[in-house]
Design an enzyme around this catalytic site. Structure first.
Site, PDB file in Angstrom:
ATOM      1  N   TRP A 152      49.120  12.438  28.984  1.00 45.59           N
ATOM      2  CA  TRP A 152      49.246  12.682  27.550  1.00 45.59           C
ATOM      3  C   TRP A 152      50.674  12.736  27.037  1.00 45.59           C
ATOM      4  O   TRP A 152      50.911  12.541  25.862  1.00 45.59           O
ATOM      5  CB  TRP A 152      48.536  13.996  27.189  1.00 45.59           C
ATOM      6  CG  TRP A 152      48.858  15.089  28.138  1.00 45.59           C
ATOM      7  CD1 TRP A 152      48.113  15.472  29.208  1.00 45.59           C
ATOM      8  CD2 TRP A 152      50.028  15.900  28.155  1.00 45.59           C
ATOM      9  NE1 TRP A 152      48.746  16.475  29.891  1.00 45.59           N
ATOM     10  CE2 TRP A 152      49.919  16.757  29.267  1.00 45.59           C
ATOM     11  CE3 TRP A 152      51.163  15.996  27.340  1.00 45.59           C
ATOM     12  CZ2 TRP A 152      50.899  17.690  29.586  1.00 45.59           C
ATOM     13  CZ3 TRP A 152      52.128  16.921  27.655  1.00 45.59           C
ATOM     14  CH2 TRP A 152      51.998  17.757  28.759  1.00 45.59           C
ATOM     15  N   ASN A 153      51.625  13.029  27.920  1.00 47.68           N
ATOM     16  CA  ASN A 153      53.002  13.128  27.405  1.00 47.68           C
ATOM     17  C   ASN A 153      53.598  11.732  27.338  1.00 47.68           C
ATOM     18  O   ASN A 153      53.457  10.957  28.267  1.00 47.68           O
ATOM     19  CB  ASN A 153      53.846  14.040  28.300  1.00 47.68           C
ATOM     20  CG  ASN A 153      54.115  13.406  29.640  1.00 47.68           C
ATOM     21  OD1 ASN A 153      53.199  12.859  30.236  1.00 47.68           O
ATOM     22  ND2 ASN A 153      55.321  13.455  30.105  1.00 47.68           N
ATOM     23  N   LYS A 176      43.267   3.250  30.127  1.00 50.41           N
ATOM     24  CA  LYS A 176      42.564   4.516  29.886  1.00 50.41           C
ATOM     25  C   LYS A 176      43.577   5.527  29.354  1.00 50.41           C
ATOM     26  O   LYS A 176      44.576   5.818  29.987  1.00 50.41           O
ATOM     27  CB  LYS A 176      41.935   5.037  31.183  1.00 50.41           C
ATOM     28  CG  LYS A 176      41.201   6.352  30.956  1.00 50.41           C
ATOM     29  CD  LYS A 176      41.187   7.195  32.205  1.00 50.41           C
ATOM     30  CE  LYS A 176      40.733   8.617  31.954  1.00 50.41           C
ATOM     31  NZ  LYS A 176      41.508   9.343  30.942  1.00 50.41           N
ATOM     32  N   GLY A 229      50.662  10.059  36.337  1.00 49.85           N
ATOM     33  CA  GLY A 229      49.971  11.339  36.183  1.00 49.85           C
ATOM     34  C   GLY A 229      50.326  12.262  37.324  1.00 49.85           C
ATOM     35  O   GLY A 229      51.411  12.166  37.891  1.00 49.85           O
ATOM     36  N   GLY A 230      49.398  13.130  37.661  1.00 53.25           N
ATOM     37  CA  GLY A 230      49.655  14.134  38.691  1.00 53.25           C
ATOM     38  C   GLY A 230      49.098  13.729  40.054  1.00 53.25           C
ATOM     39  O   GLY A 230      48.342  12.758  40.176  1.00 53.25           O
ATOM     40  N   GLU A 251      53.339   6.631  39.453  1.00 51.12           N
ATOM     41  CA  GLU A 251      54.457   7.377  38.871  1.00 51.12           C
ATOM     42  C   GLU A 251      53.975   8.803  38.725  1.00 51.12           C
ATOM     43  O   GLU A 251      53.196   9.118  37.829  1.00 51.12           O
ATOM     44  CB  GLU A 251      54.826   6.822  37.486  1.00 51.12           C
ATOM     45  CG  GLU A 251      55.271   5.384  37.485  1.00 51.12           C
ATOM     46  CD  GLU A 251      56.627   5.179  38.106  1.00 51.12           C
ATOM     47  OE1 GLU A 251      57.300   6.182  38.436  1.00 51.12           O
ATOM     48  OE2 GLU A 251      57.008   4.020  38.293  1.00 51.12           O
ATOM     49  N   LEU A 252      54.442   9.661  39.637  1.00 52.93           N
ATOM     50  CA  LEU A 252      53.934  11.039  39.624  1.00 52.93           C
ATOM     51  C   LEU A 252      55.038  11.984  39.124  1.00 52.93           C
ATOM     52  O   LEU A 252      56.041  11.551  38.597  1.00 52.93           O
ATOM     53  CB  LEU A 252      53.434  11.404  41.009  1.00 52.93           C
ATOM     54  CG  LEU A 252      52.453  10.369  41.614  1.00 52.93           C
ATOM     55  CD1 LEU A 252      52.006  10.797  42.988  1.00 52.93           C
ATOM     56  CD2 LEU A 252      51.257  10.146  40.715  1.00 52.93           C
ATOM     57  N   CYS A 285      58.286  14.207  33.115  1.00 52.57           N
ATOM     58  CA  CYS A 285      58.240  14.056  34.572  1.00 52.57           C
ATOM     59  C   CYS A 285      59.631  14.158  35.169  1.00 52.57           C
ATOM     60  O   CYS A 285      59.781  14.565  36.308  1.00 52.57           O
ATOM     61  CB  CYS A 285      57.589  12.731  34.933  1.00 52.57           C
ATOM     62  SG  CYS A 285      58.318  11.360  34.067  1.00 52.57           S
ATOM     63  N   GLU A 382      55.945  21.765  40.250  1.00 58.64           N
ATOM     64  CA  GLU A 382      56.150  21.226  38.900  1.00 58.64           C
ATOM     65  C   GLU A 382      55.345  22.043  37.905  1.00 58.64           C
ATOM     66  O   GLU A 382      54.127  22.157  38.030  1.00 58.64           O
ATOM     67  CB  GLU A 382      55.716  19.758  38.845  1.00 58.64           C
ATOM     68  CG  GLU A 382      56.060  19.132  37.510  1.00 58.64           C
ATOM     69  CD  GLU A 382      55.471  17.756  37.309  1.00 58.64           C
ATOM     70  OE1 GLU A 382      54.283  17.555  37.646  1.00 58.64           O
ATOM     71  OE2 GLU A 382      56.187  16.886  36.801  1.00 58.64           O
TER      72      GLU A 382
HETATM   73  P1  NDP Z   1      46.643  13.927  35.341  1.00 58.18           P
HETATM   74  O1  NDP Z   1      46.946  13.370  36.684  1.00 58.18           O
HETATM   75  O2  NDP Z   1      45.702  15.028  35.217  1.00 58.18           O
HETATM   76  O3  NDP Z   1      46.105  12.763  34.398  1.00 58.18           O
HETATM   77  C1  NDP Z   1      46.739  11.530  34.283  1.00 58.18           C
HETATM   78  C2  NDP Z   1      45.707  10.483  33.907  1.00 58.18           C
HETATM   79  O4  NDP Z   1      44.819  10.277  35.008  1.00 58.18           O
HETATM   80  C3  NDP Z   1      44.822  10.906  32.712  1.00 58.18           C
HETATM   81  O5  NDP Z   1      44.525   9.771  31.938  1.00 58.18           O
HETATM   82  C4  NDP Z   1      43.591  11.427  33.434  1.00 58.18           C
HETATM   83  O6  NDP Z   1      42.441  11.460  32.651  1.00 58.18           O
HETATM   84  C5  NDP Z   1      43.477  10.410  34.555  1.00 58.18           C
HETATM   85  N1  NDP Z   1      42.607  10.856  35.640  1.00 58.18           N
HETATM   86  C6  NDP Z   1      42.234  12.102  35.974  1.00 58.18           C
HETATM   87  N2  NDP Z   1      41.411  12.083  37.044  1.00 58.18           N
HETATM   88  C7  NDP Z   1      41.266  10.781  37.382  1.00 58.18           C
HETATM   89  C8  NDP Z   1      40.539  10.103  38.393  1.00 58.18           C
HETATM   90  N3  NDP Z   1      39.784  10.758  39.277  1.00 58.18           N
HETATM   91  N4  NDP Z   1      40.626   8.765  38.454  1.00 58.18           N
HETATM   92  C9  NDP Z   1      41.383   8.069  37.587  1.00 58.18           C
HETATM   93  N5  NDP Z   1      42.073   8.661  36.586  1.00 58.18           N
HETATM   94  C10 NDP Z   1      42.030   9.994  36.485  1.00 58.18           C
HETATM   95  O7  NDP Z   1      48.056  14.285  34.699  1.00 58.18           O
HETATM   96  P2  NDP Z   1      48.335  15.042  33.329  1.00 58.18           P
HETATM   97  O8  NDP Z   1      47.592  14.411  32.217  1.00 58.18           O
HETATM   98  O9  NDP Z   1      48.219  16.487  33.572  1.00 58.18           O
HETATM   99  O10 NDP Z   1      49.877  14.623  33.122  1.00 58.18           O
HETATM  100  C11 NDP Z   1      50.923  15.307  33.669  1.00 58.18           C
HETATM  101  C12 NDP Z   1      51.385  14.656  34.965  1.00 58.18           C
HETATM  102  O11 NDP Z   1      51.887  13.347  34.740  1.00 58.18           O
HETATM  103  C13 NDP Z   1      52.545  15.425  35.545  1.00 58.18           C
HETATM  104  O12 NDP Z   1      52.408  15.610  36.916  1.00 58.18           O
HETATM  105  C14 NDP Z   1      53.734  14.532  35.247  1.00 58.18           C
HETATM  106  O13 NDP Z   1      54.830  14.748  36.050  1.00 58.18           O
HETATM  107  C15 NDP Z   1      53.162  13.182  35.358  1.00 58.18           C
HETATM  108  N6  NDP Z   1      53.992  12.211  34.657  1.00 58.18           N
HETATM  109  C16 NDP Z   1      54.729  11.323  35.369  1.00 58.18           C
HETATM  110  C17 NDP Z   1      55.562  10.434  34.742  1.00 58.18           C
HETATM  111  C18 NDP Z   1      56.351   9.430  35.521  1.00 58.18           C
HETATM  112  O14 NDP Z   1      56.734   8.406  34.981  1.00 58.18           O
HETATM  113  N7  NDP Z   1      56.645   9.648  36.780  1.00 58.18           N
HETATM  114  C19 NDP Z   1      55.681  10.396  33.301  1.00 58.18           C
HETATM  115  C20 NDP Z   1      54.871  11.366  32.636  1.00 58.18           C
HETATM  116  C21 NDP Z   1      54.048  12.238  33.319  1.00 58.18           C
HETATM  117  P3  NDP Z   1      42.092  12.794  31.839  1.00 58.18           P
HETATM  118  O15 NDP Z   1      43.198  12.960  30.844  1.00 58.18           O
HETATM  119  O16 NDP Z   1      40.806  12.494  31.231  1.00 58.18           O
HETATM  120  O17 NDP Z   1      42.045  13.898  32.866  1.00 58.18           O
END
Ligand code: NDP
Length: 490
Positions: A152-153, A176, A229-230, A251-252, A285, A382
């Site tokens: 979301w960010n 997605k 994401g995470g 990209e975590l 991130c 984090e």
């Molecule tokens: P999440 O990992 O919870 O979610 C990221 C995305 O993955 C969302 O669209 C989420 O959907 C989706 N998702 C969740 N579960 C699954 C699954 N089983 N299979 C496929 N997709 C899935 O992260 P957050 O939304 O909490 O975001 C924060 C994280 O993102 C932090 O760890 C941050 O550091 C990282 N981040 C990394 C960046 C980078 O460039 N390295 C940049 C920005 C953020 P849903 O929203 O529906 O749960």
């Protein structure tokens, strides 16, 4: 008044096949301001099939690379023209400050322009082959359907770094959105057809990690998953790729060290650190969330930091004079509270903050926490919020050891006036991005990504285009001689 959105599948704006919606809350007010479709497995399957068909048949498959580039250029122009509107929606959706979302939407146009220029520069090669009469060359062909998953960010930015290179290379995409801030990407989706992309090239599905993300990343027609994401969701994505053999880039998050040597320009370093940890309320991130500061300047540095932190204006993210907005989710604020309480029992000392701010339930004070040891859990966890952990050092060796004592390795900041030391540190620190005497700088020209638990693969930069292609090797026999029968000895 709640806005109701639709998803983009095969050029049509559609509702979920079972008609179910879910709400998006404005983090600043708690109000559910938008409703979006909750994509079913059937919807995701339809989006992937549309993307697959479009990749191999119809106008997109027939377009020249320059024509694809023109679509991307137009998309960048439209984004820039609509930056005010998109920034406003992103702020309402995610709580990120309008000043930043508006600026970001405008700057993101540069990423599409960069990849517009890259589209007709993706070349194969001729090979100096070790066989007579053979002419051998490679073509760079698109991978196929790309599943793009964003948190979301900074969704617009993260969408741009995936879509730009993927589309320049001729792929099609199913994107997605995050369940927490889905509307801004649907607004962005309205520009896709206007920019001239044929139906089905970009599809946008809204829904939760399960089933939407799960079905998408395990779909047999998906060739590559580009995930931001995470770590927990990332593990699901990797697991799914064991079945569909999709390529994966991750990209975590991070817990990036921000290292200040005694010879640093302190004002510059303090400002860099403030931007690194309190910008976007720490929901970045690359947040510089581990301050590693030389003992000789630590007291002065922390005095200046705490003064600035205590004066940060917290409030309505739409207001021009606000400096820090809310966090996006209740889960984050609960994690922050739990981790800070635990760290305090382990000897960490609060220098400022450490509580929710008055502006509302999702607002948290800028917080600085001095930690007696790098072994405290909070030092490498984090938090995705405005919380800075501080460690002191005496020698360069010690600074480097502290910086590298982390599961993560996304970014690092180094502040020093000693050029040789800056080079030594930049080489030795284990991170994908190193900023020297600056922090959080980005560009479409520069690759972005981490090492260790911060993920693998790179986004942004020209190389990213090649990552969305595969070479096809073509052997041409130029000989006039017939091909010999292998079973007849001469
Ligand atoms: P999440 O990992 O919870 O979610 C990221 C995305 O993955 C969302 O669209 C989420 O959907 C989706 N998702 C969740 N579960 C699954 C699954 N089983 N299979 C496929 N997709 C899935 O992260 P957050 O939304 O909490 O975001 C924060 C994280 O993102 C932090 O760890 C941050 O550091 C990282 N981040 C990394 C960046 C980078 O460039 N390295 C940049 C920005 C953020 P849903 O929203 O529906 O749960």
């Amino acid at each position: 008044m709640t806005s109701r959105y639709a998803m983009l599948i095969d050029g049509d704006w559609v509702q979920a096949s079972d008609g179910v919606f879910f709400g998006s809350a404005n983090p600043a007010t708690g109000e559910i301001w938008a409703e979006v479709p909750e994509a079913t497995a059937e919807d995701v399957d339809r989006a992937v099939r549309a993307a697959h068909r479009t990749c191999y048949e119809g106008p997109w498959a027939a377009m020249t690379p320059s024509q694809r580039g023109q679509c991307l250029r137009r998309l960048g122009d439209l984004l820039s023209e609509r930056s005010e509107h998109l920034g406003e929606i992103e702020t309402r959706d995610s709580g990120k400050m309008f000043k930043e979302t508006r600026w970001q939407a405008k700057y993101i146009a540069e990423f599409f322009h960069f990849y517009a220029g890259a589209a007709d520069k993706i070349a194969g090669e001729t090979l100096p082959i070790d066989k007579p009469d053979m002419f051998v060359f490679t073509n760079r062909e698109p991978l196929g359907v790309i599943a793009a998953i964003v948190p979301w960010n900074s969704q617009l930015f993260l969408t741009a770094v995936k879509l730009g290179p993927a589309l320049a290379a001729g792929n099609t995409v199913v994107l997605k959105t995050s369940e927490h801030a889905p509307a801004v990407i649907l607004e962005f989706g309205k520009l896709i057809a206007e920019a001239g992309f044929p139906d089905g090239v970009v599809n946008i599905v809204t829904g939760h990690g399960d089933p939407c993300g799960q079905v998408l990343t395990s779909h047999p027609m998906v060739a590559r998953v580009s995930f931001t994401g995470g770590p927990s969701a990332a593990r699901h994505v990797i697991g799914n790729s064991a079945n569909n053999f999709a390529q994966v880039s991750l990209e975590l998050g991070g817990k990036s060290p921000f290292i200040v040597f005694a010879d640093a320009d302190l004002e510059s370093a303090v400002n860099g650190s403030v931007a690194g940890i309190f910008g976007a309320s720490g929901q970045s991130c690359v947040a510089g969330s581990r301050l590693i500061v030389h003992e000789d300047v630590a007291d002065e540095f922390l005095k200046r930091m705490t003064e600035i932190a205590a004066g940060i204006r917290i409030g309505d993210p739409m207001a021009e004079d606000t400096e820090m907005g809310p966090l996006c989710t209740h889960g984050q604020i609960e994690t922050i509270e739990r981790e800070i309480a635990r760290a305090q029992t382990e000897g960490a000392q609060l220098l400022c903050g450490g509580a929710r701010a008055e502006a509302g339930p999702l607002f948290y004070q800028p917080t600085i926490l001095e930690c007696p040891s790098p072994d405290l859990d909070i030092v490498d966890t984090e938090l995705f919020g405005p919380v800075l952990c501080v460690l002191r050092f005496r020698t360069e060796t010690e600074a480097l050891a502290l910086a590298n004592q982390s599961e993560h390795g996304l970014a690092a900041g180094i502040f020093t006036r000693d050029v040789a030391r800056a080079h030594r540190m930049a080489q030795a620190v284990r991170a994908g991005i190193v900023w020297v005497n600056t922090y959080r700088a980005i560009s479409p020209v520069a690759a972005f990504g981490g090492v260790k638990a911060s993920g693998y693969g790179r986004e942004s930069g020209f190389q990213a285009v090649y990552d969305y292609t595969r070479p096809k090797t073509v052997w041409m026999n130029l000989s006039e001689e017939p091909v010999a029968n292998p079973f007849q000895m001469r």
